[in-house]
Design an enzyme around this catalytic site. Structure first.
Site, PDB file in Angstrom:
ATOM      1  N   GLY A 265       0.811  -1.201   0.000  1.00 26.92           N
ATOM      2  CA  GLY A 265       0.000   0.000   0.000  1.00 26.92           C
ATOM      3  C   GLY A 265       0.849   1.258   0.000  1.00 26.92           C
ATOM      4  CG  ASP A 266       3.653   4.217   1.402  1.00 30.87           C
ATOM      5  OD1 ASP A 266       4.337   4.724   0.502  1.00 30.87           O
ATOM      6  OD2 ASP A 266       3.191   4.866   2.350  1.00 30.87           O
ATOM      7  CG  ASP A 267       7.405   4.570  -1.306  1.00 29.30           C
ATOM      8  OD1 ASP A 267       6.820   4.848  -2.365  1.00 29.30           O
ATOM      9  OD2 ASP A 267       7.689   5.419  -0.438  1.00 29.30           O
TER      10      ASP A 267
END
Length: 474
Positions: A253-255
């Site tokens: 959901g992110d890097d």
């Protein structure tokens, strides 16, 4: 005579019963054999069940883990120790590691993070951040935690660590958290770390966070979180030296990998950079973030990052540099080669206007980051909306950008202007579509200007040993 016969028969029956019970007890002892590669093998080994562990998915094993690790710590100077986690679902709160220690998960072992807040101690913010990421106060101790350790291994036969993060995500979205969410693994101020051959699911926040540490191997991880989950970064080396990340598959959901080194004035004062980092054979899916991000917390500096053989699929950006006025620090000597991207919003993205301050009213506007020596080569991308957005800082441009042998195929509904460049300086060679004018085209004869460093970093000289174990456990 009759009495003697009766006594003899009774004795034989008793002997048979005793023998049967002994055989039954012996049958309950399980002999488990396995082998794996590790920085160091251990002279002593025990199973979690030896300390009262119950793998039913409901019984808390926090005390069992704490007791086991406390007991095994006595062997730190006697060849080290290993804790074996058998097949089962092992519910537990946060627990801390010890030096010269291996935590090994069976292929059918699942560590389940407790949702009882009492099993998550609160600790101070990181000194290079000055505050928590979710809230100004402290932070919950990470699921697997350790500080000031040497020779620590968390590995297995692709066993699973499940953070059961939905509980934490809901608390975060509803703004009910007084402290920052825990990570799945955080090791601080430590040396010689291995995290390998495991599956991480549903972390409350970041998954793997080595910080203020050195000589780190992160290998063969599968990290999965729902795309809408907040801040579930895959691997975040933070103020670390000599780190190797390889053969990892991340849906986030992110890097997927976020390289960091402290936040604004706190990171500047702490002054501990991330350097000598190798990232290779990474596969990333992250529709809202980057395959590899540098920053935004980079105030201690980031230098000598080498990424190769990277695959990004349906990911917002391939490589992203995030910083801002007030961040200070530097990002320099970055090398990326052999990168393949499918269905991207941006292939390359740099911004000096990221914001996100540790303290919105007290950052130093004179603390300008230095971004230079950014090298990309041998890149192929398709179905891309924007080739690149490269935004430096006015009066402090990003310099020394080199892009060579790059072919980007634009999507049907791509932006009419594939490149956007402001306050940057650099060169290109063999790049399609044609870059912006501030990246001077040096022609194919200059394609070697973006060469990858030939020197081997010390972390690639660190070899793993083959360890073989026999564990008898109930």
């Amino acid at each position: 005579m009759r009495v003697q016969v009766i006594r003899l028969v009774c004795a034989l029956l008793l002997a048979t019963l005793v023998s049967s019970e002994a055989t039954e007890r012996k049958a309950k002892i399980v002999d488990t054999s396995f082998e794996y590669n590790a920085l160091n093998c251990r002279a002593h080994s025990a199973s979690l069940t030896d300390f009262g562990g119950v793998g039913d998915g409901n019984t808390s094993n926090t005390k069992a883990f704490q007791s086991a690790i406390s007991y095994l710590s006595q062997y730190a100077s006697k060849g080290g120790a290993q804790l074996y986690v058998p097949a089962g679902k092992w519910l537990t709160g946060s627990f801390s590691m010890t030096s010269h220690f291996t935590l090994y998960l069976n292929k059918d072992a699942v560590l389940l993070a407790s949702q009882d807040m009492n099993e998550w101690p609160v600790i101070k913010p990181l000194p290079s951040y000055g505050r928590g990421r979710d809230a100004p106060a402290g932070r919950y101790t990470s699921f697997i935690f350790g500080t000031n350790l040497t020779d620590v291994i968390v590995t297995g036969d692709n066993g699973t660590i499940d953070g059961q993060g939905a509980f934490w995500w809901q608390q975060f979205y509803n703004k009910r958290l007084n402290y920052t969410r825990p990570y799945l693994i955080e090791l601080m101020f430590s040396d010689k770390i291995q995290i390998s051959n495991l599956t991480f699911l549903n972390s409350p926040s970041w998954n793997v966070h080595p910080v203020y540490s050195s000589n780190i191997i992160i290998k063969g991880l599968t990290i999965i979180a729902p795309v809408p989950s907040p801040n579930t970064d895959g691997i975040n080396p933070d103020s670390c030296t000599n780190t190797r990340i390889e053969d990892c598959y991340i849906v986030s959901g992110d890097d997927c990998v976020a390289v960091k080194s402290g936040w604004d004035e706190f990171g500047i004062k702490f002054g501990w950079p991330t350097k000598q980092l190798v990232i290779r054979r990474l596969t990333c899916i992250s529709p809202q973030s980057a395959a590899i991000a540098l920053g935004s917390e980079m105030s201690g500096g980031i230098q000598d990052v080498r990424a190769e053989d990277i695959t990004a699929i349906h990911t917002e950006s391939g490589v992203r540099i995030k910083t801002s006025i007030g961040r200070g620090g530097y990002v320099k000597d970055i090398y990326v080669r052999r990168m393949t991207m499918h269905t991207m919003k941006w292939a390359f993205w740099m911004t000096g206007n990221y914001g996100s301050y540790a303290n919105n009213s007290h950052y130093d506007p004179k603390a300008l980051p230095e971004i230079k020596g950014i090298n990309y080569r041998d890149v192929v991308a398709d179905n891309v909306t924007m080739a690149a957005t490269l935004e430096g800082i006015s009066n402090s441009p990003f310099t020394g950008i080199c892009i060579a042998n790059v072919t980007i195929s634009m999507a049907d509904k791509a932006n009419e202007k594939p490149w956007t460049c402001t306050d940057i300086e650099g060169i290109t060679s063999g790049v399609t579509p044609k870059p912006c004018n501030s990246l001077l085209d040096k022609g194919p004869e200059k394609i070697k200007t973006c060469d990858f460093p030939p020197e081997i970093l010390p972390i690639d000289l660190l070899e793993l040993k083959k360890c073989t174990y026999n564990i008898k456990h109930a």
